[in-house]
Design an enzyme around this catalytic site. Structure first.
Site, PDB file in Angstrom:
ATOM      1  N   THR A 117     104.832  78.605  -2.057  1.00 12.04           N
ATOM      2  CA  THR A 117     103.588  77.868  -2.241  1.00 12.04           C
ATOM      3  C   THR A 117     103.390  76.823  -1.151  1.00 12.04           C
ATOM      4  O   THR A 117     104.233  75.952  -0.949  1.00 12.04           O
ATOM      5  CB  THR A 117     103.573  77.175  -3.622  1.00 12.04           C
ATOM      6  OG1 THR A 117     103.816  78.157  -4.623  1.00 12.04           O
ATOM      7  CG2 THR A 117     102.229  76.516  -3.874  1.00 12.04           C
ATOM      8  N   ASP A 162     109.794  78.721   1.773  1.00 12.45           N
ATOM      9  CA  ASP A 162     109.209  78.419   0.476  1.00 12.45           C
ATOM     10  C   ASP A 162     107.941  79.267   0.347  1.00 12.45           C
ATOM     11  O   ASP A 162     107.407  79.747   1.348  1.00 12.45           O
ATOM     12  CB  ASP A 162     108.869  76.918   0.414  1.00 12.45           C
ATOM     13  CG  ASP A 162     108.319  76.507  -0.937  1.00 12.45           C
ATOM     14  OD1 ASP A 162     108.706  77.113  -1.942  1.00 12.45           O
ATOM     15  OD2 ASP A 162     107.478  75.584  -0.962  1.00 12.45           O
ATOM     16  N   CYS A 187     119.316  56.970  37.815  1.00  9.91           N
ATOM     17  CA  CYS A 187     118.713  55.732  37.291  1.00  9.91           C
ATOM     18  C   CYS A 187     119.242  55.445  35.890  1.00  9.91           C
ATOM     19  O   CYS A 187     119.602  54.314  35.552  1.00  9.91           O
ATOM     20  CB  CYS A 187     117.190  55.863  37.238  1.00  9.91           C
ATOM     21  SG  CYS A 187     116.388  56.204  38.811  1.00  9.91           S
ATOM     22  N   CYS A 193     125.986  65.323  45.719  1.00  7.19           N
ATOM     23  CA  CYS A 193     125.212  64.417  44.854  1.00  7.19           C
ATOM     24  C   CYS A 193     124.801  65.146  43.581  1.00  7.19           C
ATOM     25  O   CYS A 193     124.244  66.249  43.642  1.00  7.19           O
ATOM     26  CB  CYS A 193     123.988  63.902  45.587  1.00  7.19           C
ATOM     27  SG  CYS A 193     124.381  62.724  46.895  1.00  7.19           S
ATOM     28  N   ASP A 224     113.327  57.486  37.231  1.00  7.52           N
ATOM     29  CA  ASP A 224     112.877  58.849  37.471  1.00  7.52           C
ATOM     30  C   ASP A 224     113.965  59.905  37.520  1.00  7.52           C
ATOM     31  O   ASP A 224     113.658  61.087  37.655  1.00  7.52           O
ATOM     32  CB  ASP A 224     112.095  58.907  38.793  1.00  7.52           C
ATOM     33  CG  ASP A 224     110.886  57.980  38.777  1.00  7.52           C
ATOM     34  OD1 ASP A 224     110.294  57.817  37.706  1.00  7.52           O
ATOM     35  OD2 ASP A 224     110.570  57.408  39.831  1.00  7.52           O
ATOM     36  N   CYS A 225     115.239  59.513  37.460  1.00  8.68           N
ATOM     37  CA  CYS A 225     116.278  60.536  37.584  1.00  8.68           C
ATOM     38  C   CYS A 225     117.498  60.130  36.770  1.00  8.68           C
ATOM     39  O   CYS A 225     117.590  59.025  36.247  1.00  8.68           O
ATOM     40  CB  CYS A 225     116.667  60.744  39.043  1.00  8.68           C
ATOM     41  SG  CYS A 225     117.486  59.311  39.782  1.00  8.68           S
ATOM     42  N   ASP A 279     107.685  72.444   2.312  1.00  4.24           N
ATOM     43  CA  ASP A 279     106.679  71.385   2.420  1.00  4.24           C
ATOM     44  C   ASP A 279     107.292  70.015   2.674  1.00  4.24           C
ATOM     45  O   ASP A 279     106.578  69.029   2.803  1.00  4.24           O
ATOM     46  CB  ASP A 279     105.785  71.353   1.182  1.00  4.24           C
ATOM     47  CG  ASP A 279     106.555  71.063  -0.099  1.00  4.24           C
ATOM     48  OD1 ASP A 279     107.720  70.633  -0.002  1.00  4.24           O
ATOM     49  OD2 ASP A 279     106.008  71.286  -1.190  1.00  4.24           O
ATOM     50  N   CYS A 322     122.483  64.686  41.260  1.00  7.03           N
ATOM     51  CA  CYS A 322     121.164  64.471  40.653  1.00  7.03           C
ATOM     52  C   CYS A 322     120.568  65.751  40.083  1.00  7.03           C
ATOM     53  O   CYS A 322     120.115  65.793  38.944  1.00  7.03           O
ATOM     54  CB  CYS A 322     120.201  63.873  41.682  1.00  7.03           C
ATOM     55  SG  CYS A 322     120.193  62.073  41.653  1.00  7.03           S
TER      56      CYS A 322
END
Length: 753
Positions: free
Chosen positions: A451, A449, A31, A405, A27-28, A646, A407
């Protein structure tokens, strides 16, 4: 192209492979660092890429490395591997047994269950557990609750038995600190000695030594609360794109052996025919073989109005059928449908770090040891040099460890990048990585472009000039000749006749005259529909008619002449018209400070006509290499150029541009070429991409300011003795939650102009 040079995992050993793991509880940034360092220590591993937002770990390694061993290494750190497989860029084909992507509830769960990997990974108190489900049922949530209860109990014991209060708070602290310390020492053993858990452990133990046991217990509890909030926020961010998979229904009505039966949607194979009832979601990408209905594509494309679709039209999984039953031939298996491909693309994009993110990563490697050094100096120097109180300054040094820290700082950029990529994907704006997202906001020139990009890519009837007959009759006779033809001009005439509700009588002896036109008889009258030159060979054109044709040609229009017997019955003008939002999109780019240019291989007259109507400069009659040269020319002048095309015939230009954007409709071209793709084919979406990029970069700057600003404030207040340990940990966890919440705002902002 942005992102290409920096892709970490390009350097795969000659005898190597890439394996992607889906990891829960990651989660961070801390980790990610622990997993990265641990896996890099394994012999045979070339590169590691950890994506916290996507919840994936991708490893490039040689064939001496056993993938299950790498999964076990991740498990040792306290995370849970829920799936693994080869990290191929191409989606799995229908005949492959497995996919490495676990798309969650309601999606297509093709994960591998490795019993030998999972064994032993769930017994740790520090197991992060799955990030889905109620937070209070997760191991992290339960640990936080137990620690909180222990803290309340310690407070009660301290009030009833003051002499034992000190030890009660030590035990309450131990409830949370033991798992934290275990994680810290495991991380140190695998190459991450300066983890946030290590800083936390040192600070808590130090606080006990100096007698601040109540604060030590409170700090540990607040740290666990902060981690829990990080997990919830990260889960929400991850779900923002994974939620797309829930749009696809779990079951489908399959036609087999003359009857219809309900089957699991993920078992559908290419070529199957399914029935989609009114009001049902389409269970697979496919082509309509029978029926006509209004299709609500808003869940997938964001289009506000339903589209009318009939035989041979394409439908996407997750869209909603409106008013009539449809029979659909499946064109893509579950793991290949548009939504699955979008999810896969965004997850892969989240693994590609933006330049800003890479800088923050490098900065944090030096930042954390520096914080340890500063904390030690604050604790030691004042007592040694000035005879200050050891207890007071050691306490301040411990608080500085918590303030420092990293984080919040490290998560500030990837959280915003992930939210930006997800916000774009949900609106049909696909960007292949943080580097692309960051570069889009810097473009100063957009080369389009013509077309299929600025125009719709197919001709439309723009005007009918009848001669001695009604406009409706001219359309009726022309459509009679063109019935059954798939030529683009024939399709345009038939569409106009249908729009005008002109009857289409049967034509006798209908046939084509090579290179000139088509002939036939309707009601006994001989008809011819062809070019002005071919018509003039049969019937002379008046000077007025010739002037009309020349004027229409000057507007970039193709003119077909209808002859009835030996008389001219009418002129039909057709042109590939600009997209409805083309002018608005170019104006939006201009207001954003991005100039636009048309580069096309079409003739100069047609290009000029279209460009004049759009207010854009044209460069016409260009070969692919000419388009590339023009892009290089502008880059040499210091412009940051985006090429929009395209994705096929514009490949040299897309490759040369700083950002290549494919204009497509959810096909391979839109998803697998260039750096970014506009799924809906809207010119306005290019401006929205630029706005989303700039919003994301502004969000990152805000996040870094929040992270560093809070630390600076609490650093000063701690030194002067205003704040202590528990406000210090709030400075870190609070900043982490704030920057994550700030990044989540992008999920509601992507796509506005």
């Amino acid at each position: 192209m942005p992102g290409a040079p920096e892709e970490k995992l390009e350097a795969i050993p000659a005898n190597g492979q890439r394996t992607r793991y889906r990891v829960s509880g990651m989660d961070c940034a801390s980790c990610a660092t622990k997993i990265d360092n641990a896996l890099r220590r394994v012999p045979g591993v070339a590169e590691v890429n950890v994506s916290v937002p996507a919840g994936t770990v991708t490893v490039a390694h040689d064939d001496t490395v056993i993938p299950a061993a790498l999964a076990k290494q991740i498990g040792t750190l306290g995370f849970k591997v829920t799936g693994q497989g080869p990290a191929d860029a191409k989606p799995a084909r229908p005949n492959e047994e497995h996919s490495d992507h676990d798309h969650g509830p309601g999606g297509h769960n093709h994960k591998h269950d490795h019993d030998e990997v999972s064994a032993g990974l769930h017994g740790h108190l520090h197991d992060h557990g799955p990030s889905d489900g109620p937070w209070w049922r997760s191991p992290r949530g339960l640990l936080t609750i137990f620690c909180g209860l222990a803290l309340v109990a310690a407070y009660g014991i301290g009030q009833l038995f003051p002499q034992t209060g000190h030890w009660a708070f030590v035990l309450a602290m131990a409830v949370g600190l033991v798992p934290i310390a275990r994680r810290a020492f495991v991380a140190a053993r695998f190459g991450t000695p300066f983890s946030i858990e290590m800083l936390m452990t040192i600070a808590a133990v130090g606080a006990v030594i100096v007698g601040a046991t109540e604060e030590a217990a409170m700090v540990v509890f607040l740290f666990l609360v902060g981690e829990l909030l990080e997990g919830v926020a990260a889960g929400r961010a991850r779900a923002s794109i994974q939620g797309l998979t829930k749009l696809v229904p779990k079951t489908a009505l399959l036609e087999r052996g003359g009857r219809t039966e309900e089957v699991q949607a993920e078992t559908l194979t290419v070529g199957s025919t399914i029935l989609v009832r009114p009001g049902d979601r389409v269970p697979a990408d496919g082509v309509i073989v029978d029926g006509e209905s209004a299709i609500d594509e808003a869940p997938v494309t964001g289009e506000s109005m339903p589209k009318r679709k009939g035989t041979d039209d394409t439908v996407f999984a997750g869209t909603i059928n409106g008013d009539s039953a449809l029979r659909v031939r499946v064109t893509a298996a579950a793991q290949d449908n548009t939504i699955a491909r979008i999810v896969r693309l965004v997850e892969e994009a989240q693994e590609s770090k933006a330049p800003t993110e890479r800088f923050i990563d490098r900065f944090s490697r030096y930042y954390t040891p520096a914080v340890l050094l500063v904390g030690a100096l604050v604790a030691i120097l004042p007592p040694l040099l000035f005879g200050a109180s050891w207890g007071a300054w050691v306490y301040k040094g411990l608080a500085i460890l918590l303030i420092g820290c990293p984080c919040a700082l490290v998560i500030s950029t990837p959280a915003a990048i992930a939210a930006g990529l997800s916000a774009g994907a949900r609106r049909g704006l696909l960007m292949k990585g943080g580097a692309v997202l960051e570069s889009l906001g810097k473009i100063t020139m957009a080369a389009f472009d013509k077309t299929g990009t600025l125009t719709e890519g197919k001709p439309k009837v723009t005007g009918v000039i009848p001669v001695g007959r009604s406009e409706r009759e001219v359309l009726s006779l022309a459509a009679a000749l063109e019935t059954g033809s798939s030529h683009p001009l024939a399709t345009a005439i038939l569409a106009k006749a249908a729009e005008a509700k002109a009857p289409v009588p049967p034509a006798a002896n209908a046939g084509a005259v090579g290179g000139k036109g088509v002939t036939g008889r309707v009601g006994g009258v001989s008809l011819f529909l062809g070019s002005p030159k071919a018509a003039a060979e049969k019937v002379p054109l008046t000077p007025e008619q010739t002037a009309q044709i020349t004027a229409l040609n000057d507007e970039g229009k193709t003119v077909s002449v209808l002859l009835a017997g030996d008389q001219i019955a009418g002129l039909i003008a057709m042109r590939d018209e600009p997209r409805p939002d083309a002018k608005e999109g170019l104006e939006a780019l201009k207001s954003a400070g991005v100039s636009a240019l048309m580069v096309t291989g079409d003739n100069r007259r047609t290009a000029q006509a279209i460009a004049t109507g759009l207010g854009i400069e044209p460069r016409a009659e260009l070969l692919p290499q000419d388009k590339q040269a023009i892009i290089r020319e502008f880059q040499a002048k210091g412009q940051v150029v985006a090429k929009i095309g395209d994705g096929i015939n514009d490949a040299p230009g897309l490759a040369a541009a700083d950002v290549g954007i494919a204009m497509g409709g959810g096909t391979d071209v839109a998803l697998e070429t260039a750096d970014a793709a506009v799924l809906h084919g809207r010119v306005l979406d290019v401006a929205r991409m630029v706005r989303l990029s700039r919003d994301t970069m502004a969000n990152i700057r805000q996040n870094i300011t929040i992270a560093l600003g809070l630390k600076a404030v609490f650093l000063v207040t701690t030194i002067i003795g205003v704040t202590g340990l528990w406000p210090a940990i709030l400075a870190d966890t609070g900043a982490t939650v704030l920057v994550t919440a700030n990044a989540m705002r992008l999920l509601g902002a992507g796509g506005r102009t």
